[in-house]
Design a protein around this motif. Structure first.
Motif, PDB file in Angstrom:
ATOM      1  N   PRO A   3       5.165   4.108   2.064  1.00  0.00           N
ATOM      2  CA  PRO A   3       5.433   5.114   1.486  1.00  0.00           C
ATOM      3  C   PRO A   3       4.222   6.576   1.237  1.00  0.00           C
ATOM      4  N   VAL A   4       4.274   7.379   1.712  1.00  0.00           N
ATOM      5  CA  VAL A   4       3.201   8.789   1.834  1.00  0.00           C
ATOM      6  C   VAL A   4       3.870   9.370   1.030  1.00  0.00           C
ATOM      7  N   TYR A   5       2.836  10.182  -0.031  1.00  0.00           N
ATOM      8  CA  TYR A   5       2.995  11.220  -0.291  1.00  0.00           C
ATOM      9  C   TYR A   5       1.831  12.284   0.014  1.00  0.00           C
ATOM     10  N   ILE A   6       2.967  13.835   0.195  1.00  0.00           N
ATOM     11  CA  ILE A   6       2.008  14.824   1.046  1.00  0.00           C
ATOM     12  C   ILE A   6       1.350  15.876  -0.014  1.00  0.00           C
ATOM     13  N   TYR A  45       0.709  -1.509  -0.348  1.00  0.00           N
ATOM     14  CA  TYR A  45      -0.003   0.267  -0.314  1.00  0.00           C
ATOM     15  C   TYR A  45       0.746   1.324  -0.067  1.00  0.00           C
ATOM     16  N   CYS A  46       0.587   2.520  -0.912  1.00  0.00           N
ATOM     17  CA  CYS A  46       0.666   3.778  -0.218  1.00  0.00           C
ATOM     18  C   CYS A  46       0.050   4.730   0.224  1.00  0.00           C
ATOM     19  N   ILE A  47       0.186   5.523   0.846  1.00  0.00           N
ATOM     20  CA  ILE A  47      -1.084   6.592   1.127  1.00  0.00           C
ATOM     21  C   ILE A  47      -0.491   7.936   0.136  1.00  0.00           C
ATOM     22  N   LYS A  48      -1.734   8.391   0.182  1.00  0.00           N
ATOM     23  CA  LYS A  48      -1.064   9.795  -0.658  1.00  0.00           C
ATOM     24  C   LYS A  48      -2.700  10.718   0.097  1.00  0.00           C
ATOM     25  N   ILE A  49      -1.822  11.800   1.001  1.00  0.00           N
ATOM     26  CA  ILE A  49      -2.771  12.855   0.727  1.00  0.00           C
ATOM     27  C   ILE A  49      -2.709  14.106   0.752  1.00  0.00           C
TER      28      ILE A  49
END
Length: 242
Positions: free
Chosen positions: A205-208, A84-88
């Protein structure tokens, strides 16, 4: 009548024997035997250690070979907690979870939900570096299911007053989800914080950014505001104990 010439049997004089002229010879023999036993013992111990080392090396080689074979059969393998990845979206305060597709790209939307992002949260790419069931934000504030990011921000629940118990929810913090954070970092409901905590591993990974858009047909999860009580309505565990 006793024979006056008869002499009784001599008593063995051990002290005289040991201190006699042959004492050095006997001592030398004892030393030789002792050294022989020590050398033999060391040889046996060394052979035993070599046998154990050979067995360990053989086992390690076998495991390495098995792993190498597995990797050659599936060189694109990714652990379940890293798919998974998290996009904010910082400006609109929502997040989307994406799952990895067959090409190892994050293209499959899993869920979208509201968050509260602090205005000081930096834009860019980061990743989950640490986790904690409870996170002390200040002397009077705690948050649950925390996933700390490498940029020093934290993904966690709305805050709780004074202690790490699920029945001390800060209703203002919870009801503010979907708006800029009023008490630091990135807040969300307990249910979503727990989902990330349990499903997204370290290094996820987290993308803001400010320009993330909802995928067509994807809608934000709805959640009820709190008017009474001090338990997060999405906290199934705590609500089931009422």
């Amino acid at each position: 009548m006793l024979d006056k010439g008869f002499k009784g049997k001599k008593k063995f004089d051990f002290k005289k024997w040991i201190t006699g002229g042959n004492s050095k010879l006997y001592l030398g023999l004892i030393i030789v035997v002792f050294l022989f036993l020590m050398i033999s013992l060391r040889t046996v111990i060394r052979m035993h250690e070599e046998n154990i080392r050979d067995e360990v090396e053989s086992s390690t080689e076998a495991v390495t070979e098995d792993v190498t074979q597995e990797e050659s059969q599936d060189s694109n393998y990714v652990a379940n907690n890293l798919v998974y990845c998290i996009k904010i979206n910082k400006s609109e305060n929502f997040a989307i979870i994406y799952k990895m597709d067959d090409n190892n790209e994050y293209t499959i939307p899993v869920k979208a939900f509201s968050v509260s992002v602090n205005e000081d949260t930096p834009l860019g790419e980061t990743f989950i570096s640490k986790k904690s069931l409870w996170w002390k934000v200040s002397d009077v504030s705690f948050c649950r299911y925390a996933s700390k990011l490498d940029n020093s921000e934290v993904l966690y629940s709305a805050s709780y007053f004074y202690n790490d118990t699920p029945n001390s929810l800060n209703k203002s913090s919870y009801n503010n989800i979907g708006n800029p954070s009023i008490d630091g970092s990135i807040h969300m409901t307990v249910a979503n914080a727990r989902w990330i905590y349990e499903n997204c591993g370290i290094n996820t990974p987290v993308y803001i950014s400010d320009d993330l858009q909802l995928d067509e047909g994807l809608e934000l999860e709805q959640f009820n505001k709190v008017s009474s009580g001090y338990v997060d309505p999405t906290d199934e565990k705590s609500n089931s104990r009422k």
